[in-house]
Scaffold this active site. Structure first.
Site, mmCIF file in Angstrom:
data_model
loop_
_atom_site.group_PDB
_atom_site.id
_atom_site.type_symbol
_atom_site.label_atom_id
_atom_site.label_comp_id
_atom_site.label_asym_id
_atom_site.label_seq_id
_atom_site.Cartn_x
_atom_site.Cartn_y
_atom_site.Cartn_z
ATOM 1 N N THR A 195 35.396 52.869 26.466
ATOM 2 C CA THR A 195 35.890 51.580 26.954
ATOM 3 C C THR A 195 37.023 51.864 27.921
ATOM 4 O OG1 THR A 195 35.306 50.466 24.902
ATOM 5 C CG2 THR A 195 36.914 49.378 26.322
ATOM 6 N N LYS B 163 32.590 44.476 27.998
ATOM 7 C CA LYS B 163 33.299 45.004 26.830
ATOM 8 C C LYS B 163 34.664 44.344 26.665
ATOM 9 C CE LYS B 163 34.064 47.519 23.225
ATOM 10 N NZ LYS B 163 34.091 48.985 23.193
ATOM 11 N N LYS C 218 44.790 50.066 23.645
ATOM 12 C CA LYS C 218 44.429 50.461 25.013
ATOM 13 C C LYS C 218 43.468 49.456 25.625
ATOM 14 C CE LYS C 218 40.977 52.972 25.360
ATOM 15 N NZ LYS C 218 39.496 52.818 25.458
#
Length: 292
Positions: free
Chosen positions: A101, A176, A244
């Site tokens: 990701t 995502k 993150k």
């Protein structure tokens, strides 16, 4: 056509999910070459027939389809760019599939540089955690040229049951971000519901029997709430990696002049958990925010 007879697959990043995913490819009959910073993590795969590579460059020189699943965008940049990177050392006609990701802009940069070498770059982040990786039931969100998607689809279907083409390079990563935004606020709701049940004197496991199958049902409620109650906070997905992801999503939302108050709240709660040393716990350890 990519088949197990004519294709060597490289897999870089043998972590909580990558290990299981690489194992599925071996079981499907593919020749696999693996690289990870810690060789011990790959030992089970090596015992099952995988070949070890000392560097990412070695993977690029031997494999025609290469999966990467690492921690952070900086790790992706290190693996893909530079003289020892996948793009510089990969062969024309090969496929680079990043399942990390990462930032949509980085996915586009990888695609553009790979294209100049005759290499197809695909962003294909996943959702489903360690359970989805082990059971090969991941949701895979794909951004790339349509022809490239059609070529690698049979391989991706060995890893997930919901493989969806989302559009041009970067589209997989944007999708995502939608996934992570939905999970972030949902996790707050799951934790609050469990804590409420406990404080109300209910049996939370019994409560789950009712609410997991109703309108409140979600993957996190069904799969992670039981782990919370069992005191099992081992990572299916690390808090540090989720933070993150949330930061990337917040940055992308700002570019689109969009406010994301639910996401921002979730990130602030997780940041507080990191201050308490929980960065390597699973995302469901958010439950501890209330328990502490």
């Amino acid at each position: 056509m990519l088949t197990s007879e004519n294709t060597v697959i490289g897999f870089i990043g043998i972590g909580v999910m990558g290990k299981s995913m690489a194992g599925h490819l071996i079981n499907a009959g593919y020749s696999i070459i693996v690289y990870s910073r810690t060789k011990e993590k790959a030992q089970d795969l090596l015992d099952n027939g995988a070949e070890w590579a000392a560097t990412a460059k070695d993977v690029a020189e031997k494999a025609s389809v290469i999966f990467t699943m690492v921690g952070y965008p900086r790790d992706v940049e290190e693996i893909y760019f530079g003289e020892n990177g996948l793009i510089h050392n990969g062969a024309s006609g090969s496929y680079l599939i990043d399942m990390t990701t990462s930032a949509p802009s980085l996915a586009i940069k990888i695609y553009e540089q790979a294209k100049m070498k005759g290499i197809q770059a695909i962003d294909a982040p996943v959702s489903g955690g360690d359970v989805g990786a082990k059971e090969a039931t991941l949701s895979i969100m794909v951004g790339c040229e349509r022809e490239a998607f059609d070529e690698v689809l049979p391989i991706l279907e060995l890893l997930g049951t919901n493989v969806v083409y989302q559009g041009n390079p970067g589209a997989g990563q944007h999708t995502k971000m939608c996934n992570q935004i939905a999970i972030a606020s949902n996790m707050i709701g799951v934790c609050e519901a469990i804590i409420y049940a406990e404080k109300a004197g209910l049996d939370p496991e019994n409560v789950l029997k009712s609410i997991t199958t109703g309108a409140a049902g979600s993957w996190s409620l069904s799969n992670l709430a039981p782990r919370m109650l069992a005191g099992n906070f081992e990572p299916g997905f690390y808090i540090k990696h989720f933070i993150k992801d949330m930061k990337i999503a917040i940055d992308e939302a700002e570019k689109m002049e969009m406010e994301v108050p639910g996401l921002s709240l979730a990130k602030s709660l997780y940041d507080q958990l990191v201050e308490k040393g929980e960065e390597n716990s699973g995302t469901h350890a958010l439950y501890k925010f209330w328990k502490s």
